[in-house]
Design a protein around this motif. Structure first.
Motif, PDB file in Angstrom:
ATOM      1  N   ILE A  59       0.870  -1.176   0.000  1.00 56.54           N
ATOM      2  CA  ILE A  59       0.000   0.000   0.000  1.00 56.54           C
ATOM      3  C   ILE A  59       0.910   1.229   0.000  1.00 56.54           C
ATOM      4  N   ILE A  60       0.589   2.192  -0.868  1.00 55.37           N
ATOM      5  CA  ILE A  60       1.490   3.319  -1.123  1.00 55.37           C
ATOM      6  C   ILE A  60       0.676   4.607  -1.221  1.00 55.37           C
ATOM      7  N   SER A  61       1.264   5.716  -0.764  1.00 53.26           N
ATOM      8  CA  SER A  61       0.631   7.027  -0.909  1.00 53.26           C
ATOM      9  C   SER A  61       1.606   8.029  -1.512  1.00 53.26           C
ATOM     10  N   TYR A  62       1.093   8.855  -2.412  1.00 53.10           N
ATOM     11  CA  TYR A  62       1.861   9.908  -3.070  1.00 53.10           C
ATOM     12  C   TYR A  62       1.124  11.243  -2.955  1.00 53.10           C
ATOM     13  N   LEU A  63       1.870  12.331  -3.087  1.00 54.56           N
ATOM     14  CA  LEU A  63       1.302  13.666  -3.222  1.00 54.56           C
ATOM     15  C   LEU A  63       1.824  14.315  -4.505  1.00 54.56           C
ATOM     16  N   ALA A  64       0.978  15.161  -5.124  1.00 55.55           N
ATOM     17  CA  ALA A  64       1.391  16.007  -6.241  1.00 55.55           C
ATOM     18  C   ALA A  64       0.863  17.411  -5.992  1.00 55.55           C
ATOM     19  N   LYS A  65       1.736  18.402  -6.084  1.00 55.54           N
ATOM     20  CA  LYS A  65       1.332  19.804  -5.912  1.00 55.54           C
ATOM     21  C   LYS A  65       0.576  20.251  -7.151  1.00 55.54           C
ATOM     22  N   VAL A  66      -0.559  20.939  -6.936  1.00 57.53           N
ATOM     23  CA  VAL A  66      -1.413  21.397  -8.038  1.00 57.53           C
ATOM     24  C   VAL A  66      -1.895  22.818  -7.759  1.00 57.53           C
ATOM     25  N   GLN A  67      -2.291  23.498  -8.820  1.00 50.61           N
ATOM     26  CA  GLN A  67      -2.896  24.831  -8.660  1.00 50.61           C
ATOM     27  C   GLN A  67      -4.320  24.716  -8.148  1.00 50.61           C
ATOM     28  N   ASP A  68      -5.040  23.735  -8.689  1.00 46.84           N
ATOM     29  CA  ASP A  68      -6.456  23.561  -8.368  1.00 46.84           C
ATOM     30  C   ASP A  68      -6.729  22.068  -8.224  1.00 46.84           C
ATOM     31  N   ALA A  69      -6.992  21.639  -7.004  1.00 47.12           N
ATOM     32  CA  ALA A  69      -7.170  20.210  -6.738  1.00 47.12           C
ATOM     33  C   ALA A  69      -8.425  19.638  -7.378  1.00 47.12           C
ATOM     34  N   THR A  70      -9.316  20.488  -7.862  1.00 41.19           N
ATOM     35  CA  THR A  70     -10.528  19.980  -8.523  1.00 41.19           C
ATOM     36  C   THR A  70     -10.367  19.889 -10.035  1.00 41.19           C
ATOM     37  N   ASP A  71      -9.238  20.326 -10.576  1.00 42.78           N
ATOM     38  CA  ASP A  71      -8.970  20.217 -12.017  1.00 42.78           C
ATOM     39  C   ASP A  71      -8.895  18.738 -12.384  1.00 42.78           C
ATOM     40  N   MET A  72      -9.686  18.320 -13.348  1.00 41.56           N
ATOM     41  CA  MET A  72      -9.768  16.907 -13.684  1.00 41.56           C
ATOM     42  C   MET A  72      -8.629  16.435 -14.591  1.00 41.56           C
ATOM     43  N   ASP A  73      -7.831  17.350 -15.119  1.00 42.42           N
ATOM     44  CA  ASP A  73      -6.683  16.957 -15.938  1.00 42.42           C
ATOM     45  C   ASP A  73      -5.509  16.669 -15.009  1.00 42.42           C
ATOM     46  N   VAL A  74      -5.137  15.397 -14.908  1.00 40.41           N
ATOM     47  CA  VAL A  74      -4.067  15.003 -13.981  1.00 40.41           C
ATOM     48  C   VAL A  74      -2.804  14.580 -14.710  1.00 40.41           C
ATOM     49  N   THR A  75      -2.767  14.731 -16.039  1.00 44.71           N
ATOM     50  CA  THR A  75      -1.570  14.364 -16.787  1.00 44.71           C
ATOM     51  C   THR A  75      -0.471  15.398 -16.529  1.00 44.71           C
ATOM     52  N   GLY A  76       0.769  14.909 -16.537  1.00 45.42           N
ATOM     53  CA  GLY A  76       1.908  15.804 -16.394  1.00 45.42           C
ATOM     54  C   GLY A  76       2.250  16.198 -14.970  1.00 45.42           C
ATOM     55  N   LEU A  77       1.518  15.700 -13.988  1.00 48.58           N
ATOM     56  CA  LEU A  77       1.817  16.047 -12.602  1.00 48.58           C
ATOM     57  C   LEU A  77       3.062  15.314 -12.118  1.00 48.58           C
ATOM     58  N   GLN A  78       3.700  15.891 -11.116  1.00 50.59           N
ATOM     59  CA  GLN A  78       4.908  15.313 -10.533  1.00 50.59           C
ATOM     60  C   GLN A  78       4.606  14.867  -9.108  1.00 50.59           C
ATOM     61  N   TRP A  79       4.926  13.624  -8.804  1.00 55.12           N
ATOM     62  CA  TRP A  79       4.492  12.974  -7.573  1.00 55.12           C
ATOM     63  C   TRP A  79       5.678  12.609  -6.687  1.00 55.12           C
ATOM     64  N   PHE A  80       5.479  12.680  -5.380  1.00 53.15           N
ATOM     65  CA  PHE A  80       6.475  12.181  -4.438  1.00 53.15           C
ATOM     66  C   PHE A  80       5.786  11.266  -3.421  1.00 53.15           C
ATOM     67  N   LYS A  81       6.502  10.223  -3.059  1.00 52.90           N
ATOM     68  CA  LYS A  81       5.946   9.193  -2.179  1.00 52.90           C
ATOM     69  C   LYS A  81       6.077   9.624  -0.725  1.00 52.90           C
ATOM     70  N   ILE A  82       4.979   9.515   0.023  1.00 59.42           N
ATOM     71  CA  ILE A  82       5.010   9.893   1.443  1.00 59.42           C
ATOM     72  C   ILE A  82       4.781   8.707   2.380  1.00 59.42           C
ATOM     73  N   TYR A  83       4.408   7.559   1.823  1.00 57.06           N
ATOM     74  CA  TYR A  83       4.116   6.404   2.680  1.00 57.06           C
ATOM     75  C   TYR A  83       4.205   5.139   1.850  1.00 57.06           C
ATOM     76  N   GLU A  84       4.702   4.076   2.485  1.00 49.52           N
ATOM     77  CA  GLU A  84       4.642   2.754   1.873  1.00 49.52           C
ATOM     78  C   GLU A  84       4.655   1.694   2.964  1.00 49.52           C
ATOM     79  N   ASP A  85       4.002   0.595   2.682  1.00 49.79           N
ATOM     80  CA  ASP A  85       4.022  -0.582   3.552  1.00 49.79           C
ATOM     81  C   ASP A  85       3.975  -1.787   2.635  1.00 49.79           C
ATOM     82  N   GLY A  86       4.909  -2.708   2.810  1.00 53.44           N
ATOM     83  CA  GLY A  86       4.993  -3.854   1.909  1.00 53.44           C
ATOM     84  C   GLY A  86       4.898  -5.176   2.629  1.00 53.44           C
TER      85      GLY A  86
END
Length: 243
Positions: free
Chosen positions: A108-135
């Protein structure tokens, strides 16, 4: 060998529809409401193609439940958040596959991506960083999914305190490995929550990865036979960012 193969095939067939959906977020223990700020599909099926844009936030081959929430959940930097999964949106009691079938073992993994508007439905091109993992816990061969089931569908982790304030997408994911001996085979279940992080120090800038692109079908954590005693397991994606 043939008997084992038949048993495995029966297991996979029996759990073929035992899928799951991330559908609720808690912030410091406070329930934000069913589907509030979360882009969840009506159908609980997986993504299996790591090169597809569906691997970002779902919603393509599994169209989103309508109307999609326009809420943006306020989350203090450093807060503890809990994601809650269930087998289906209209979850019924006494479902043995709720929150997910026990055969669907994996990380199970969690990531965050900084955005201008979190309700914008276009999610292509975003940059993600991992904040949690459990394997995999090697000592007893238990998986993050086993712990999810024991905790009745809930996974708890922390939002970094050192990142910038502002709006983000929280991509929360289960990778089920019960059919991952070949690629495609691993099943990716992910939804994205719309959040607004407040009070972040902005003292660190995380390294990021794209989706698609962060995962490859040949990754050892994606193409793997879990029907053996494993001495290790490499969770897909980058290292977890920490302050």
């Amino acid at each position: 060998m043939k008997t084992a193969s038949l048993a495995t095939a029966a297991l996979l067939a029996g759990s073929a529809s035992a899928h799951t959906i991330f559908q609720k977020l808690y912030v410091n223990g406070v329930d934000q409401g069913e589907l509030t700020g979360i882009r969840a599909p009506d159908y609980d099926g997986p993504i299996t193609d790591v090169t597809s844009n569906d691997i970002i936030c779902n919603g393509g081959i599994n169209p989103y439940h309508q109307p999609v929430s326009t809420a943006v959940i306020d989350v203090p930097a450093g807060a503890t958040v809990t994601a809650e999964w269930h087998h289906t949106l209209d979850q019924q009691p006494n479902d043995p596959a709720d929150p997910i079938d026990a055969s669907h073992k994996g990380p199970i993994i969690s990531y965050l991506a900084k955005v201008q508007d979190a309700t914008d439905m276009d999610v292509t091109g975003l940059q993600w960083f991992k904040i949690y993992e459990d394997g995999l816990t090697v000592s007893d061969q238990t998986w993050a999914v086993d712990r999810l089931i024991a905790n009745k569908g809930k996974v708890t982790f922390q939002i970094p305190s050192c990142i910038e304030s502002g709006q983000y997408l929280l991509r929360h994911e289960i990778i089920a490995l019960h059919a991952a001996s070949n690629y495609p085979g691993a099943q990716f279940y992910m939804e994205c929550a719309q959040i607004n992080i407040t009070g972040g120090s902005g003292s660190k800038s995380p390294a990021t990865v794209p989706f698609p692109g962060a995962y490859h079908g040949t990754d050892p954590g994606i193409k793997i036979n879990i029907y053996q005693t494993l001495n290790n397991y490499t969770i897909p994606g980058p290292e977890v960012f920490s302050c």
